[in-house]
Write a protein that holds these residues in place. Structure first.
Motif, PDB file in Angstrom:
ATOM      1  N   MET A 176      37.895  50.046  35.962  1.00  0.00           N
ATOM      2  CA  MET A 176      38.147  51.530  35.603  1.00  0.00           C
ATOM      3  C   MET A 176      38.242  51.271  34.525  1.00  0.00           C
ATOM      4  O   MET A 176      37.953  52.604  33.767  1.00  0.00           O
ATOM      5  N   GLN A 177      38.433  50.700  33.449  1.00  0.00           N
ATOM      6  CA  GLN A 177      38.513  51.167  32.059  1.00  0.00           C
ATOM      7  C   GLN A 177      36.833  51.341  31.597  1.00  0.00           C
ATOM      8  O   GLN A 177      35.891  52.274  30.509  1.00  0.00           O
ATOM      9  N   TYR A 178      34.948  50.353  32.528  1.00  0.00           N
ATOM     10  CA  TYR A 178      34.169  50.773  32.313  1.00  0.00           C
ATOM     11  C   TYR A 178      34.084  52.702  32.890  1.00  0.00           C
ATOM     12  O   TYR A 178      33.756  53.708  32.167  1.00  0.00           O
ATOM     13  N   ALA A 179      34.722  53.103  34.010  1.00  0.00           N
ATOM     14  CA  ALA A 179      34.991  54.007  34.495  1.00  0.00           C
ATOM     15  C   ALA A 179      35.454  55.204  33.037  1.00  0.00           C
ATOM     16  O   ALA A 179      35.357  56.727  33.052  1.00  0.00           O
ATOM     17  N   ASN A 180      36.575  54.579  33.135  1.00  0.00           N
ATOM     18  CA  ASN A 180      37.493  55.713  32.110  1.00  0.00           C
ATOM     19  C   ASN A 180      36.308  55.666  30.823  1.00  0.00           C
ATOM     20  O   ASN A 180      36.730  56.650  29.754  1.00  0.00           O
TER      21      ASN A 180
ATOM     22  N   VAL B 132      42.467  61.050  29.469  1.00  0.00           N
ATOM     23  CA  VAL B 132      42.745  60.627  30.764  1.00  0.00           C
ATOM     24  C   VAL B 132      43.360  58.818  30.318  1.00  0.00           C
ATOM     25  O   VAL B 132      42.512  58.382  28.881  1.00  0.00           O
ATOM     26  N   LYS B 133      44.871  58.718  30.158  1.00  0.00           N
ATOM     27  CA  LYS B 133      44.657  57.298  29.271  1.00  0.00           C
ATOM     28  C   LYS B 133      45.297  55.859  30.917  1.00  0.00           C
ATOM     29  O   LYS B 133      45.224  56.561  31.700  1.00  0.00           O
ATOM     30  N   LEU B 134      44.306  54.839  30.446  1.00  0.00           N
ATOM     31  CA  LEU B 134      44.919  54.179  31.113  1.00  0.00           C
ATOM     32  C   LEU B 134      46.229  53.206  30.750  1.00  0.00           C
ATOM     33  O   LEU B 134      46.102  52.581  29.514  1.00  0.00           O
ATOM     34  N   GLU B 135      47.127  52.995  31.112  1.00  0.00           N
ATOM     35  CA  GLU B 135      48.229  52.202  31.050  1.00  0.00           C
ATOM     36  C   GLU B 135      47.864  50.804  32.307  1.00  0.00           C
ATOM     37  O   GLU B 135      48.153  51.252  33.308  1.00  0.00           O
ATOM     38  N   VAL B 136      48.462  49.369  31.770  1.00  0.00           N
ATOM     39  CA  VAL B 136      48.235  48.628  32.332  1.00  0.00           C
ATOM     40  C   VAL B 136      49.725  47.779  32.317  1.00  0.00           C
ATOM     41  O   VAL B 136      49.910  47.496  31.313  1.00  0.00           O
ATOM     42  N   ALA B 137      49.483  47.134  33.923  1.00  0.00           N
ATOM     43  CA  ALA B 137      51.346  45.980  33.349  1.00  0.00           C
ATOM     44  C   ALA B 137      50.828  45.008  34.610  1.00  0.00           C
ATOM     45  O   ALA B 137      49.621  45.212  35.373  1.00  0.00           O
ATOM     46  N   ASP B 138      50.746  43.675  33.760  1.00  0.00           N
ATOM     47  CA  ASP B 138      50.276  42.599  34.408  1.00  0.00           C
ATOM     48  C   ASP B 138      51.040  42.565  35.612  1.00  0.00           C
ATOM     49  O   ASP B 138      52.764  41.827  34.843  1.00  0.00           O
ATOM     50  N   ASN B 139      51.093  41.994  36.789  1.00  0.00           N
ATOM     51  CA  ASN B 139      52.049  42.074  37.433  1.00  0.00           C
ATOM     52  C   ASN B 139      52.237  40.316  38.073  1.00  0.00           C
ATOM     53  O   ASN B 139      53.274  39.724  39.037  1.00  0.00           O
TER      54      ASN B 139
END
Length: 393
Positions: A58-62, A77-84
């Motif tokens: 996803m980060q590379y695509a972004n 486009v901003k990626l917000e990541v949450a660790d489950n």
């Protein structure tokens, strides 16, 4: 159900004007010009290694396409990541963290259990989610908000059962998974059903969470006279199984699903006298131009390299993360809006041709996929060797 919802809300949708916006940031860069895509993935816990590799895609695509144009306006486009944390107990809090960031869509998770655990939280917030490699049928069953781009476990279990019988000559398979784990237990069930229908006997056992000693299970597989060991487990357990199987001198093949498709497993198997076969979503070498680009990107950043397991070997989950990002952009453009309800309405009819193949959704929201790649561990050269494309047709 999901296509009916799309038709009801179709009047709210507008067409996008281009495939991907300018690679330059939007002019003012304030929140009004930013689309948030939530990333619901494990970065720690049993599935942390796989989750990090999925995020890398996803980060590379972004980095390739950081903006999108909607109705003549360019959005960052901003990626917000949450660790489950690979934990069903932590899934809801991670989901709420993402919801607080006001995403238009959420991607993930690596791991079906956490996806199922967070599903209702996403539904109540009215935010669509797109699974990347969560293969358990329960992720999309009975809801209108969860979609996915990967094949399902009934298909994967059947593919692996057929491979065990037809290619490995198995007449009796030892099946081992974690007790209470939706992914493991689902695949054990689907594999057993398909194998027994084909005349292959199955011995099924489960180990408790946080188990580290698999010697008694491996000994039982030998004592039962099994031909193959099928172990649909997380990467962390798989490493232990590989190491302890080699120490015991296990000669029967180890057969596993997509979770074992990792350079971490190759590292554990390197130099050992083992046969390991996995089913997965992509085989390295399928798109040389894409692979050259992402490997250059991984090698250019120490954190990316660390998150990929210390080398630039390409995992199928990374490719799927890349395709999921662009599929999400297609849904946003089709919606002509950043509102989650509009994106949800657009998803059922969204299509995208990705690195992993053509992506479209059926009436349940599952990907229309009819084949899987089978690979085997080359323990000498430390690479995955392509074996076959397998289907159930």
């Amino acid at each position: 159900m999901k296509k009916i919802l799309a038709l009801l809300l179709a009047g709210c949708m507008a067409l996008a004007l281009c495939a991907c916006g300018s690679t330059e940031p939007a002019a003012d860069g304030d929140d009004g010009d930013t689309i948030v895509i939530g990333v619901f993935e494990p970065q720690t816990g049993d599935n942390g290694a796989g989750g990090k590799q999925e995020i890398l895609g996803m980060q590379y695509a972004n980095s390739v396409c950081p903006t999108v144009e909607i109705d003549g306006k360019t959005y960052n486009v901003k990626l917000e990541v949450a660790d489950n944390e690979s934990s069903n107990d932590k899934a809801v809090s991670a989901a709420k963290t993402l919801i607080s960031k006001n995403p238009s869509i959420i991607l993930g998770s690596y791991g079906s259990g956490v996806s199922i655990a967070a599903s209702e939280t996403f539904a109540q917030a009215g935010i669509p989610a797109m699974g990347v490699t969560c293969t358990n049928p329960q992720v999309t069953e009975g809801n209108s908000h969860y979609f996915r781009i990967c094949f399902l476990d009934p298909f994967q279990g059947t593919v692996l059962a057929n491979f065990a019988k037809d290619e490995l000559g198995a007449t009796k398979v030892y099946c081992l998974g974690q007790l209470g784990n939706d992914y493991d237990q689902g695949l054990l069930n689907y594999f057993k059903q398909a194998a027994e229908a084909a005349g292959v006997e199955c011995v099924v056992e489960s180990f408790p969470e946080n188990n580290s000693d698999f010697n008694s299970y491996l000994t039982n597989a030998k004592n039962q006279g099994c031909d193959v060991i099928f172990a649909p487990t997380s990467i962390s357990y798989a490493q232990l199984i590989v190491e302890q199987a080699a120490a015991q001198g296990i000669t029967m093949p180890l057969l596993a699903p997509d979770t074992w498709d990792s350079n971490v497993i190759l590292g554990a198997a390197q130099g050992k006298d083992l046969q390991i076969f996995v089913s997965t979503f992509y085989a390295e070498g399928g798109d040389p131009d894409f692979e050259a680009g992402i490997k250059e990107w991984i090698n250019a950043d120490a954190t990316n390299l660390q998150n990929n397991g210390g080398n630039d070997m390409l995992a199928a989950v990374t490719v799927m993360g890349y395709d999921a990002y662009f599929t999400a952009l297609e849904a946003i453009k089709a919606a002509g809006s950043i509102a989650p309800a509009d994106v949800m309405a657009a998803l059922p009819t969204t299509t995208y041709t990705g690195v992993s193949g053509s992506i479209a959704f059926d009436d349940i929201g599952d990907a229309v996929r009819d084949s899987a790649f089978i690979k085997t561990a080359n323990v000498t050269d430390n690479v995955w060797d392509f074996v076959a494309v397998q289907s159930v047709g």
